[in-house]
Motif scaffolding. Structure first.
Motif, mmCIF file in Angstrom:
data_model
loop_
_atom_site.group_PDB
_atom_site.id
_atom_site.type_symbol
_atom_site.label_atom_id
_atom_site.label_comp_id
_atom_site.label_asym_id
_atom_site.label_seq_id
_atom_site.Cartn_x
_atom_site.Cartn_y
_atom_site.Cartn_z
ATOM 1 N N LYS A 148 17.695 -40.830 35.529
ATOM 2 C CA LYS A 148 18.483 -41.984 35.091
ATOM 3 C C LYS A 148 17.893 -43.296 35.598
ATOM 4 C CE LYS A 148 22.852 -39.526 34.602
ATOM 5 N NZ LYS A 148 22.459 -38.173 34.705
ATOM 6 N N GLY A 149 16.583 -43.433 35.403
ATOM 7 C CA GLY A 149 15.892 -44.646 35.824
ATOM 8 C C GLY A 149 15.463 -45.480 34.638
ATOM 9 N N ILE A 150 14.539 -46.379 34.888
ATOM 10 C CA ILE A 150 13.986 -47.240 33.851
ATOM 11 C C ILE A 150 12.564 -46.776 33.581
ATOM 12 C CG2 ILE A 150 13.331 -49.601 33.259
ATOM 13 C CD1 ILE A 150 15.438 -50.498 35.379
ATOM 14 N N ASN A 151 12.269 -46.464 32.326
ATOM 15 C CA ASN A 151 10.921 -46.037 31.954
ATOM 16 C C ASN A 151 10.050 -47.283 31.842
ATOM 17 O OD1 ASN A 151 8.580 -45.135 30.669
ATOM 18 N ND2 ASN A 151 9.681 -43.478 29.686
ATOM 19 N N VAL A 152 9.061 -47.394 32.729
ATOM 20 C CA VAL A 152 8.203 -48.581 32.773
ATOM 21 C C VAL A 152 6.739 -48.242 32.502
ATOM 22 C CG1 VAL A 152 9.722 -49.894 34.310
ATOM 23 C CG2 VAL A 152 7.998 -48.380 35.280
ATOM 24 N N SER A 153 6.491 -47.084 31.935
ATOM 25 C CA SER A 153 5.109 -46.624 31.759
ATOM 26 C C SER A 153 4.288 -47.513 30.829
ATOM 27 C CB SER A 153 5.078 -45.183 31.262
ATOM 28 O OG SER A 153 5.732 -45.080 30.019
ATOM 29 N N ASP A 154 4.950 -48.267 29.956
ATOM 30 C CA ASP A 154 4.213 -49.148 29.052
ATOM 31 C C ASP A 154 3.732 -50.428 29.730
ATOM 32 O OD1 ASP A 154 4.475 -47.383 26.914
ATOM 33 O OD2 ASP A 154 6.389 -48.254 26.309
ATOM 34 N N VAL A 155 4.332 -50.778 30.864
ATOM 35 C CA VAL A 155 3.936 -52.007 31.561
ATOM 36 C C VAL A 155 3.330 -51.773 32.932
ATOM 37 C CG1 VAL A 155 5.341 -53.825 30.499
ATOM 38 C CG2 VAL A 155 6.391 -52.274 32.094
ATOM 39 N N GLN A 156 3.467 -50.580 33.479
ATOM 40 C CA GLN A 156 2.926 -50.262 34.795
ATOM 41 C C GLN A 156 1.788 -49.262 34.666
ATOM 42 O OE1 GLN A 156 3.605 -51.726 37.577
ATOM 43 N NE2 GLN A 156 5.386 -52.876 36.904
ATOM 44 N N ASP A 157 0.773 -49.421 35.505
ATOM 45 C CA ASP A 157 -0.393 -48.533 35.440
ATOM 46 C C ASP A 157 -0.271 -47.296 36.322
ATOM 47 O OD1 ASP A 157 -1.715 -50.194 33.653
ATOM 48 O OD2 ASP A 157 -2.645 -51.355 35.259
ATOM 49 N N TYR A 158 0.476 -47.366 37.425
ATOM 50 C CA TYR A 158 0.436 -46.300 38.419
ATOM 51 C C TYR A 158 1.693 -45.460 38.502
ATOM 52 C CZ TYR A 158 -3.295 -49.445 39.612
ATOM 53 O OH TYR A 158 -4.390 -50.260 39.535
ATOM 54 N N PHE A 159 2.707 -45.787 37.732
ATOM 55 C CA PHE A 159 3.911 -44.964 37.748
ATOM 56 C C PHE A 159 4.640 -45.112 36.424
ATOM 57 C CE2 PHE A 159 5.025 -49.062 39.513
ATOM 58 C CZ PHE A 159 6.280 -49.349 39.006
ATOM 59 N N ASP A 160 5.578 -44.200 36.174
ATOM 60 C CA ASP A 160 6.236 -44.120 34.868
ATOM 61 C C ASP A 160 7.712 -44.500 34.883
ATOM 62 O OD1 ASP A 160 3.886 -43.123 33.589
ATOM 63 O OD2 ASP A 160 4.300 -41.175 34.494
ATOM 64 N N ILE A 161 8.418 -44.139 35.948
ATOM 65 C CA ILE A 161 9.872 -44.357 35.997
ATOM 66 C C ILE A 161 10.231 -45.028 37.322
ATOM 67 C CG2 ILE A 161 12.132 -43.207 36.055
ATOM 68 C CD1 ILE A 161 10.848 -41.003 34.308
ATOM 69 N N GLU A 162 11.134 -45.991 37.231
ATOM 70 C CA GLU A 162 11.595 -46.702 38.418
ATOM 71 C C GLU A 162 13.104 -46.533 38.552
ATOM 72 O OE1 GLU A 162 11.317 -51.172 40.404
ATOM 73 O OE2 GLU A 162 10.449 -50.808 38.422
ATOM 74 N N THR A 163 13.532 -46.164 39.762
ATOM 75 C CA THR A 163 14.956 -46.086 40.065
ATOM 76 C C THR A 163 15.255 -47.078 41.195
ATOM 77 O OG1 THR A 163 14.699 -44.302 41.681
ATOM 78 C CG2 THR A 163 15.093 -43.654 39.383
ATOM 79 N N LYS A 164 16.474 -47.084 41.660
ATOM 80 C CA LYS A 164 16.881 -48.026 42.703
ATOM 81 C C LYS A 164 16.039 -47.873 43.976
ATOM 82 C CE LYS A 164 20.895 -49.382 45.413
ATOM 83 N NZ LYS A 164 22.295 -49.090 45.729
ATOM 84 N N ASN A 165 15.722 -46.637 44.344
ATOM 85 C CA ASN A 165 15.021 -46.392 45.611
ATOM 86 C C ASN A 165 13.618 -45.825 45.472
ATOM 87 O OD1 ASN A 165 17.317 -47.160 47.155
ATOM 88 N ND2 ASN A 165 18.215 -45.155 46.760
#
Length: 84
Positions: free
Chosen positions: A20-37
């Motif tokens: 239940k995170g934010i999918n950031v793979s289109d804008v980030q090079d080193y990771f795909d999903i970001e959560t609060k922690n």
């Protein structure tokens, strides 16, 4: 190559249902999903034949691993890998 990209997006979408995170793979090079922690890098392998997998998809480049850790430390989040 296009199929590998599509497969990767499916792994990310499936995994994010649980994170239940934010999918950031289109804008980030080193990771795909970001959560609060945490920051998550999704690694997957596709089963090509019975009992044989393409382990090349699990490959983590050392330079990417270091930058992933460095960026996570900068924003005070925990870097994690998800293998599926």
């Amino acid at each position: 190559m296009l199929n590998r990209y599509k497969d990767g997006k499916e792994y990310e979408k499936f995994t994010n249902k649980f994170l239940k995170g934010i999918n950031v793979s289109d804008v980030q090079d080193y990771f795909d999903i970001e959560t609060k922690n945490c920051l998550f890098e999704i690694k997957g392998a596709k089963l090509h034949e019975k009992n044989k997998t393409s382990l090349g998809r699990y490959k983590i480049l050392q330079i990417n691993h270091q930058k992933f850790k460095q960026y996570a430390d900068e924003i005070k989040k925990i870097p994690k890998y998800v293998f599926c």
